[in-house]
Design an enzyme around this catalytic site. Structure first.
Site, PDB file in Angstrom:
ATOM      1  N   GLU A  79      -4.494   7.114  -7.360  1.00 50.59           N
ATOM      2  CA  GLU A  79      -4.616   6.219  -8.508  1.00 50.59           C
ATOM      3  C   GLU A  79      -5.887   6.552  -9.281  1.00 50.59           C
ATOM      4  O   GLU A  79      -6.947   6.701  -8.663  1.00 50.59           O
ATOM      5  CB  GLU A  79      -4.641   4.756  -8.050  1.00 50.59           C
ATOM      6  CG  GLU A  79      -3.341   4.321  -7.393  1.00 50.59           C
ATOM      7  CD  GLU A  79      -3.344   2.855  -6.953  1.00 50.59           C
ATOM      8  OE1 GLU A  79      -4.340   2.145  -7.188  1.00 50.59           O
ATOM      9  OE2 GLU A  79      -2.341   2.415  -6.365  1.00 50.59           O
ATOM     10  N   HIS A 110      -0.856  -0.898 -10.493  1.00 47.05           N
ATOM     11  CA  HIS A 110      -1.531  -1.677  -9.443  1.00 47.05           C
ATOM     12  C   HIS A 110      -2.028  -3.024 -10.006  1.00 47.05           C
ATOM     13  O   HIS A 110      -3.214  -3.370  -9.871  1.00 47.05           O
ATOM     14  CB  HIS A 110      -2.713  -0.882  -8.853  1.00 47.05           C
ATOM     15  CG  HIS A 110      -3.062  -1.320  -7.451  1.00 47.05           C
ATOM     16  ND1 HIS A 110      -3.537  -0.462  -6.493  1.00 47.05           N
ATOM     17  CD2 HIS A 110      -3.007  -2.550  -6.855  1.00 47.05           C
ATOM     18  CE1 HIS A 110      -3.768  -1.128  -5.365  1.00 47.05           C
ATOM     19  NE2 HIS A 110      -3.446  -2.388  -5.561  1.00 47.05           N
ATOM     20  N   ARG A 133       0.842  -1.185   0.000  1.00 47.57           N
ATOM     21  CA  ARG A 133       0.000   0.000   0.000  1.00 47.57           C
ATOM     22  C   ARG A 133       0.881   1.240   0.000  1.00 47.57           C
ATOM     23  O   ARG A 133       1.869   1.315   0.738  1.00 47.57           O
ATOM     24  CB  ARG A 133      -0.920   0.027   1.234  1.00 47.57           C
ATOM     25  CG  ARG A 133      -2.014  -1.034   1.222  1.00 47.57           C
ATOM     26  CD  ARG A 133      -3.075  -0.735   0.180  1.00 47.57           C
ATOM     27  NE  ARG A 133      -4.185  -1.675   0.216  1.00 47.57           N
ATOM     28  CZ  ARG A 133      -4.283  -2.758  -0.544  1.00 47.57           C
ATOM     29  NH1 ARG A 133      -3.291  -3.039  -1.394  1.00 47.57           N
ATOM     30  NH2 ARG A 133      -5.328  -3.554  -0.469  1.00 47.57           N
TER      31      ARG A 133
END
Length: 337
Positions: A276, A295, A248
């Protein structure tokens, strides 16, 4: 006379854009032998529609894009007894009070771990050898003989520091052992005996950064871990060191990381970001010492299908009165990713 369908109802709350990528028709057919899937057609998900979709359901399938199951929504779903989450983290999905309502929660984090662990090792190897830069520079026309004199490093000669003995962290350890590199570990919940069994050296966070060539993050994002990697830790990482993050973004002080990377002193391989999608103007997009990906660490075709299969199996176990294999218990939720 038509007999009533006595099969228990299971609500499909997986976003339509993911449904066909996560569930094989044969898997849904297996579920239909024991349960009635509602709704029986694809519908757009919204918080407002959840009470209607959960009406009468004893279990539900959730995933990326499922609206939060708030206390208000759960209050309107008194028959619900199981949430089967086809993704990993459930912190955004359910309130801590869900267990007080007698609702059990299970998730597919185990399916995601294998893909993330493989991707982490890929990032480590890529950071040591920088195939991406060779490919880009060759295409740009740089001389072959010049590029051949910029060698990388062998993983076997490196010290790799792992932050967090999570499921993914442990899978990474298993993949790294055959390379013969030295492995350090920081995890306040890990005992020295457990560390020895894993084949890692337990140490404090400062010592890990000061002693490692590569640091890879595998800790959950919790109030106690948010911003745990500070400018001090980054400064301890040796010149040319690599920071890998498939966990994270909030674990790191991002401003401090940007400053350290702009200096060119260290390198990074990042799959997660504070914002994001990553903004077009963000320095990470242009810095040559940063390897970025959108991601996707867990994202493989096989992983997606395994996520769905795993949670369908859990629902079938639940309906049969059998033990769940991937259940989240209330006392563990606070320290989980």
């Amino acid at each position: 006379m038509i007999s009533a369908d006595t099969r228990p109802a299971v609500a499909m709350l997986v976003d339509p854009q993911w449904r066909q990528r996560i569930f094989l028709p044969a898997s849904l057919e297996r579920l239909s032998t024991a349960a009635r899937l509602i709704p029986d057609t694809e519908v757009a998900l919204s918080e407002e529609r959840l009470p209607e979709l959960l009406n009468g359901a004893v279990a539900c399938l959730t995933g990326w894009g499922t609206p939060t199951l708030t206390d208000v929504i759960l209050e309107q779903a008194p028959s619900l007894r199981l949430v089967a989450h086809t993704a990993g983290s459930v912190h955004h999905l359910v309130p801590e009070t869900i267990f007080e309502r007698g609702v059990r929660v299970t998730h597919a984090a185990a399916a995601l771990a294998e893909g993330v662990a493989e991707f982490t090792v890929l990032q480590i190897l890529q950071s040591l050898r920088r195939l991406d830069q060779f490919e880009r520079r060759l295409r740009a026309g740089e001389p072959w003989h010049v590029l051949s004199h910029t060698p990388g490093h062998l993983l076997s000669t490196q010290t790799v520091g792992l932050v967090g003995a999570s499921r993914i962290g442990r899978d990474v350890i298993g993949l790294l052992h055959p390379f013969g590199c030295r492995l350090l570990m920081f995890d306040p919940y890990l005992t020295p005996e457990e560390a020895r069994e894993m084949g890692v050296e337990l140490c404090e966070l400062d010592d890990l950064f000061a002693s490692s060539d590569i640091v890879s993050l595998h800790a959950p994002l919790l109030p106690s871990t948010r911003g745990m990697i500070t400018s001090r830790h980054l400064a301890l990482l040796r010149d040319g060191g690599v920071l890998v993050n498939t966990a994270r973004a909030g674990l790191i002080d991002e401003d401090a990381l940007v400053r350290e990377l702009v200096s060119g002193r260290i390198n990074a391989a990042l799959d997660v970001f504070v914002q994001e999608p990553l903004p077009d103007e963000h320095p990470f997009r242009t810095l040559p010492n940063v390897l970025i990906s959108p991601h996707i660490a867990a994202m493989t075709c096989e992983t997606l299908l395994k996520q769905g299969e795993m949670m369908i199996d859990e629902i079938l176990r639940f309906l049969a009165g059998e033990p769940l294999l991937y259940e989240i218990h209330s006392e563990k939720l606070a320290i989980m990713a």
